[in-house]
Structure formats: structure tokens, C-alpha cells
Scaffold this active site. Structure first.
Site, PDB file in Angstrom:
ATOM      1  N   HIS A   1      40.679  36.191  24.164  1.00 17.33           N
ATOM      2  CA  HIS A   1      41.188  35.518  25.367  1.00 17.33           C
ATOM      3  C   HIS A   1      42.159  34.389  25.040  1.00 17.33           C
ATOM      4  O   HIS A   1      42.330  33.459  25.836  1.00 17.33           O
ATOM      5  CB  HIS A   1      39.996  34.977  26.178  1.00 17.33           C
ATOM      6  CG  HIS A   1      40.145  35.120  27.668  1.00 17.33           C
ATOM      7  ND1 HIS A   1      40.446  34.053  28.484  1.00 17.33           N
ATOM      8  CD2 HIS A   1      40.056  36.186  28.481  1.00 17.33           C
ATOM      9  CE1 HIS A   1      40.513  34.463  29.741  1.00 17.33           C
ATOM     10  NE2 HIS A   1      40.287  35.760  29.760  1.00 17.33           N
TER      11      HIS A   1
ATOM     12  N   HIS B   1      46.661  46.353  30.862  1.00 12.78           N
ATOM     13  CA  HIS B   1      45.798  45.284  31.387  1.00 12.78           C
ATOM     14  C   HIS B   1      45.726  45.427  32.905  1.00 12.78           C
ATOM     15  O   HIS B   1      46.753  45.622  33.551  1.00 12.78           O
ATOM     16  CB  HIS B   1      46.464  43.954  31.019  1.00 12.78           C
ATOM     17  CG  HIS B   1      45.747  42.719  31.443  1.00 12.78           C
ATOM     18  ND1 HIS B   1      46.209  41.903  32.460  1.00 12.78           N
ATOM     19  CD2 HIS B   1      44.626  42.129  30.987  1.00 12.78           C
ATOM     20  CE1 HIS B   1      45.399  40.869  32.595  1.00 12.78           C
ATOM     21  NE2 HIS B   1      44.419  40.975  31.708  1.00 12.78           N
TER      22      HIS B   1
HETATM   23 MG   LIG Z   1      42.380  39.709  28.011  1.00 13.42          MG
END
Ligand SMILES: [Mg+2]
Length: 382
Positions: free
Chosen positions: A185, A285
Site C-alpha cells: 500500500h 486495479h
Molecule cells: Mg493497492
């Protein structure tokens, strides 16, 4: 055919929908949003749509070039997310005009469905093992989780041990062969990323994601040299030109462009092909809504290197308004055995429940990502 008008709907949990109408009655839907900046992207769409009124919606490549190249300043999350949603809506119109799913207009399908993964948390982790078991029992063959909480540039091995415990819990609960994507992240910096990558290797993850922030891509060389785990990144990259050096440098294995951030269907199809030429896989994504997912699936259908698709069904952000609530026929995605079908209807292949969209737009949202701080008071990457 001409573009006549448009409307924007800021809907929960954190999305923005765009509806473009034509003078022939055909409408197209797009999802122009960057998480946490919906209102800013909305303003950008309004600016860009000034040009498109009265234009032929079928000239997508020209419109894309105009919106991208004729603003002098280009790229970045706001402009590219605005272009993305407009592009999706134009493809939806084009497909409906020719009565064909978008993938047919992109060259035709090379697959009928695609494997998807399900999110199991890990941000403030406690029950990831249990969550993994539930997801596996529901038929998913791959999961994704965050690796860690906030992590300092150089942090303690206690935090490393906690990461290992969580991954071990997922393996124990869901078996040796469930795919585990581990998302760093962008909250991990290079020193700890190297350690984590090495320590995670025995658990044979499917990939590690954003091991460092995309502004620190040169660090991927060191990380790639420390591990055999495939490295994924790209959700914070916005065009062919952003991906160019990442691919040429050769330290990435999977790219994750977001169809609502990286220039839409037009641009992501090109990015996918660039990656294919470097033997790099595609895993778009998509923690967003049904329009973004449908757009991803149209590209996945035609991109040979696509191997897995993110989707947001049941993700923690979606509590109260989930992925399938905004479409009339949820069966078009046909979740089955960890795979999702490529929608077969014209355009993006989904029918938006406009009445529900309008109702939810009255609720609206002002979603912002959490702000974390380290123990010493300094800002932590979320
Ligand atoms: Mg991600």
C-alpha cells in the site's frame, strides 16, 4: 449522432458516476473518480465536457487526444481520472450504437471470464484468517490483504513478526494454494520492504503490491533483487508515459492500471499491450463501482496478459452501498468459482439502475482516506 448533455452523480460509498446523453437517445455511463477527490474530479469533468457538447461521440481516439494533448499541462490523477470516466461513457455509447459489447470493438475476446480476488482486510488486522476462510468457502481462489499497519522507514522486527503471523493465519485457514496478494500500500519504505519481501517468500504469495510508492520506483531494483515473489504496482500511475520506464527497467512483473484513473478503456488497452511486449502481466486495479469494473472486464477480455481482476464486492469501503446495488441485472458479472464473466450486453454490458443512482446522489458522500500518524506524531503513509 451528437453529444447533447451530461449529468454527474456523487454516490456512496465514494464514487462519481457520469451519464452522457446523445441526440439519438443513446446514453453512456462512466465512472470518473479518484478516491478522496470526487468533487475535484467532478469539476474537471465539467471543464472537459464543455468541449464535447455537440461532438460526435464515436470519435473516441480524437476526443481522448484532444482532452489529453490540448490542455498543455497533462497527466496526473485528477485530469486522467476525469478523462477515464468520459472515455468509458463514450465506449458505452459506441457499443450501444453498434449493438456490440466493447470487447468486440477492441478486436474480440481472447477469454470468456477472468479470475478475481476478494479483499480480506489486514489494515487493522485481527481476523484475517477467518475472513480468508469465508472468502475461500464462497468460491474465491485468490485474496488480497494489506501487509501491515503504519510502518516507519526503519521499524521493529516485532512488526515484521506480526505480518508473518497474519499471512501464516491466512495460509492455515485457506490452504496452501489459495492465491494471496499482499498489498504494501505504499506505506512501506525501502529498508523494511526488503526485509518483508524476504520474510514473506516462504509463504509463496501470488504477488506483493506497491512494495514502495510509485514515486520511488527506482527502489524496485533492490527489492526485486531480494525476492522471487512477483512484484505488482501501477494503481497510482496514470498513462502510457508513466508506465514507460517502469516496464523498460524490468523490475515489475504485474502492472495494475486503474481503468478509472489511467485514461479509461482507450489508454489502458494500450498500456496492457505495452506490458505484454515486456512479458509483464496485467491485473487492473478496481476497488470502485460497477461501471469501472465493467470497463476493466471489457479490456481483460481482449488483453492476452490479463490474469486476474480486482473487484470490490463486499470490500469494507462498500458497507451500505455495494458494487451490485447500482445495476439492474447483477447476473451479468456471474460470480462463479472465483471467476467473473465478461458481460455480453452492448456497450459496457451493464444496465445502470438510474432511479437508485438519483436517490443515492441525494445522499452523496464526502469520502476521504484515513490520516495516520506515527507514534512520534509525524504523518504515516496510509
Ligand atoms: Mg493497492
Amino acid at each position: 449522432m451528437k453529444i447533447r448533455s451530461y449529468e454527474l452523480f456523487q454516490v456512496p460509498p465514494r464514487w462519481l458516476f457520469l451519464k452522457i446523453e446523445t441526440d439519438e437517445g443513446i446514453v453512456g455511463w462512466g465512472e470518473p473518480v479518484i478516491e478522496g477527490r470526487a468533487s475535484t474530479v467532478k469539476a474537471c469533468v465539467e471543464e472537459l465536457m464543455e468541449y464535447l457538447i455537440d461532438k460526435d461521440p464515436l470519435r473516441i481516439e480524437d476526443h481522448w487526444s484532444m482532452l489529453y494533448r490540448s490542455g498543455f499541462y497533462r497527466g496526473g490523477p485528477i485530469l486522467m481520472s476525469a478523462i477515464s470516466g468520459i472515455d468509458q461513457a463514450l465506449w458505452d455509447i459506441k457499443g450501444k450504437y453498434y449493438n456490440a459489447p466493447v470487447y468486440q470493438l477492441l478486436g474480440g475476446a481472447c477469454r470468456d471470464s477472468i479470475k478475481v480476488y476478494s479483499w480480506i482486510g489486514g489494515d487493522r488486522p485481527s481476523e484475517v484468517g477467518h475472513a480468508a476462510k469465508m472468502v475461500a468457502d464462497a468460491g474465491f481462489t485468490a485474496v488480497k490483504m494489506n501487509a501491515t499497519e503504519e510502518l516507519q522507514y526503519v521499524d521493529s522486527y516485532e512488526k515484521i513478526d506480526q505480518v508473518i503471523e497474519r499471512i501464516a493465519a491466512v495460509r492455515e485457514a485457506a490452504g496452501n494454494y489459495i492465491g494471496i496478494g499482499i498489498d504494501f500500500h505504499g506505506r512501506v519504505h525501502k529498508p523494511m520492504a526488503k526485509i518483508l519481501a524476504k520474510e514473506l517468500e516462504p509463504f509463496r504469495p501470488m504477488f506483493i503490491e506497491e512494495p514502495v510508492l510509485s514515486e520511488n520506483l527506482e527502489a524496485l531494483r533492490d527489492i526485486a533483487n531480494h525476492t522471487t515473489i512477483p512484484i505488482a504496482t501501477g494503481e497510482r500511475m496514470f498513462s502510457r508515459w508513466d508506465f514507460k520506464s517502469l516496464l523498460a527497467d524490468g523490475y515489475v512483473d504485474i502492472i495494475q492500471p486503474d481503468l478509472s484513473h489511467a485514461g479509461g478503456i482507450t489508454e489502458c488497452k494500450k498500456i496492457a499491450s505495452m506490458a505484454e511486449a515486456y512479458d509483464v502481466a496485467l491485473a487492473p486495479h478496481c476497488p470502485l463501482g460497477p461501471i469501472a469494473l465493467a470497463s476493466c472486464l471489457q479490456v481483460d477480455a481482449t488483453a492476452y496478459n490479463a490474469f486476474i481482476q480486482e473487484q470490490s464486492l463486499g470490500i469494507h469501503y462498500n458497507q451500505g452501498s455495494d458494487l451490485l446495488d447500482y445495476i439492474k441485472d447483477a447476473s451479468v458479472f456471474d460470480y462463479k468459482d472465483g471467476y467473473v464473466s465478461i458481460p455480453q450486453g452492448p456497450g459496457l454490458g451493464i444496465e445502470i439502475d438510474e432511479e437508485f443512482v438519483r436517490k443515492q446522489a441525494e445522499v452523496g458522500h464526502n469520502w476521504k482516506n484515513p490520516v495516520w500518524r506515527h507514534k512520534d506524531g509525524s504523518i504515516a503513509e496510509w
